[in-house]
Design an enzyme around this catalytic site. Structure first.
Site, PDB file in Angstrom:
ATOM      1  N   LYS A 176       0.838  -1.200   0.000  1.00 21.59           N
ATOM      2  CA  LYS A 176       0.000   0.000   0.000  1.00 21.59           C
ATOM      3  C   LYS A 176       0.866   1.240   0.000  1.00 21.59           C
ATOM      4  O   LYS A 176       0.618   2.203  -0.679  1.00 21.59           O
ATOM      5  CB  LYS A 176      -0.873   0.020   1.260  1.00 21.59           C
TER       6      LYS A 176
HETATM    7  N1  GLU Z   1      -5.015  -6.491   8.836  1.00 29.39           N
HETATM    8  C1  GLU Z   1      -3.827  -7.093   8.315  1.00 29.39           C
HETATM    9  C2  GLU Z   1      -3.512  -6.486   6.954  1.00 29.39           C
HETATM   10  O1  GLU Z   1      -4.337  -5.834   6.369  1.00 29.39           O
HETATM   11  C3  GLU Z   1      -3.954  -8.586   8.148  1.00 29.39           C
HETATM   12  C4  GLU Z   1      -3.954  -9.291   9.448  1.00 29.39           C
HETATM   13  C5  GLU Z   1      -4.156 -10.786   9.364  1.00 29.39           C
HETATM   14  O2  GLU Z   1      -4.693 -11.278   8.352  1.00 29.39           O
HETATM   15  O3  GLU Z   1      -3.808 -11.456  10.335  1.00 29.39           O
HETATM   16  O4  GLU Z   1      -2.443  -6.683   6.470  1.00 29.39           O
END
Ligand code: GLU
Length: 330
Positions: A270
């Site tokens: 990102k």
């Molecule tokens: N929220 C995390 C991300 O967007 C992923 C966390 C997970 O899948 O354990 O990279």
């Protein structure tokens, strides 16, 4: 009214017994790039191929990184791709809420358990003292915590509380034993936390619960059996496994999906502004073209395939899915 930790845990246990429960857990910190969407597609396929339920959880814990409108955009992108979910922030479900912000009481309950068992200690080091990002799942992970506050006596803790103006963070006491697990995609991994990570933060000094603790509590309290996510989080898994064990929660299976690379061979991120779905749409690409591109890149279908998510699901079985993921290159 948000159900309490114990009540959610009981419900999660019952649901877990009914079969596979997979999830996708995006952070609403900006537009998803194609690599994120490939992970979402993989998570959806894993759950659906197993005849299981698919959960969508919005990881909005790290409030300073949340971007307005991002959560709604993620849901719209996933629907545009043809994915569906059985439980999620927009449709609710038996283990709601499916956002992290209102689940703080659950993280606090878990932290209190760890405090009662003396599995965590108060740490008065500043961020500068220890170059380690706590709540960011993709933090630099640079410095291993040197153990500065590990063995403070209670008198020393009192003295620091009085002399350091900010509240302490809480760190989990890393075990010296190796932690091993078998990833469903890449096989066996072993990590020794004291050497590779050190005692890690579960709650920051500013009160924010760390990703490592929140993700364990959420996956356990949502009855998740299979965690499918990007391979950049593989190194976090041993920390999460020791937390599951400390909290006496069932450890899920892990599937770490190789990260997608851009045309120049760089991992999509990102932060570096990798290709977003918006760009594909603006270029006139249909959902079938995007799903085709993602599936081709994983080796799930032959080059040039154009197909819907539903058609992709129909074309696969558990064995072909696993074999393709194992061969996909990071
Ligand atoms: N929220 C995390 C991300 O967007 C992923 C966390 C997970 O899948 O354990 O990279």
């Amino acid at each position: 009214m948000v159900a309490a930790y114990d009540e959610l845990l009981d419900r999660a246990r019952a649901l877990r017994e009914s079969g596979v429960r997979g999830r996708y857990a995006p952070s609403p910190s900006g537009p998803q790039h194609l690599g994120n969407l490939r992970t979402a597609l993989t998570a959806w396929l894993q759950a659906r191929l197993a005849g299981g339920a698919f959960i969508l959880r919005m990881e909005d814990l790290d409030r300073p990184r949340v971007r307005a409108g991002s959560a709604a955009q993620i849901l719209a992108d996933l629907r545009w791709l043809g994915l569906d979910w059985d439980e999620g922030p927009d449709i609710g479900g038996p283990l709601a809420p499916y956002e992290q912000a209102p689940r703080e009481a659950c993280y606090r309950a878990a932290l209190e358990q760890l405090q009662d068992r003396a599995s965590v200690f108060a740490c008065f080091c500043s961020r500068k003292d220890v170059q380690q990002a706590a709540s960011a799942p993709h933090g630099a992970g640079a410095g291993v915590y040197p153990g500065s506050c590990r063995r403070l006596s209670s008198a020393e803790v009192d003295e620091r509380r009085a002399s350091v103006s900010r509240p302490p963070s809480w760190r989990y006491l890393a075990p010296a034993e190796e932690v091993a697990f078998v990833d469903q995609v890449s096989g066996r991994h072993v990590q020794q936390l004291t050497r590779d990570v050190g005692d890690f933060v579960v709650q920051r000094g500013d009160g924010l619960f760390a990703y490592q603790l929140a993700v364990v509590v959420d996956d356990a309290l949502m009855g998740v059996t299979d965690v499918v996510r990007g391979a950049d989080l593989l190194g976090s898994t041993p920390r999460q496994i020791v937390l599951y064990q400390a909290l006496e929660l069932p450890v899920p299976r892990f599937w770490h999906v190789p990260l997608m690379r851009d045309a120049r061979g760089r991992r999509m991120a990102k932060r570096s502004g990798s290709a977003s779905l918006e760009e594909s749409r603006a270029a006139g690409h249909s959902p079938e073209q995007v799903v085709g591109r993602l599936a081709v890149s994983l080796g799930l279908v032959p080059p040039g395939a154009v197909l819907s998510a539903g058609e992709l699901l129909q074309s696969l079985d558990d064995d072909s899915f696993r074999a393709a993921l194992r061969n996909a290159r990071d």
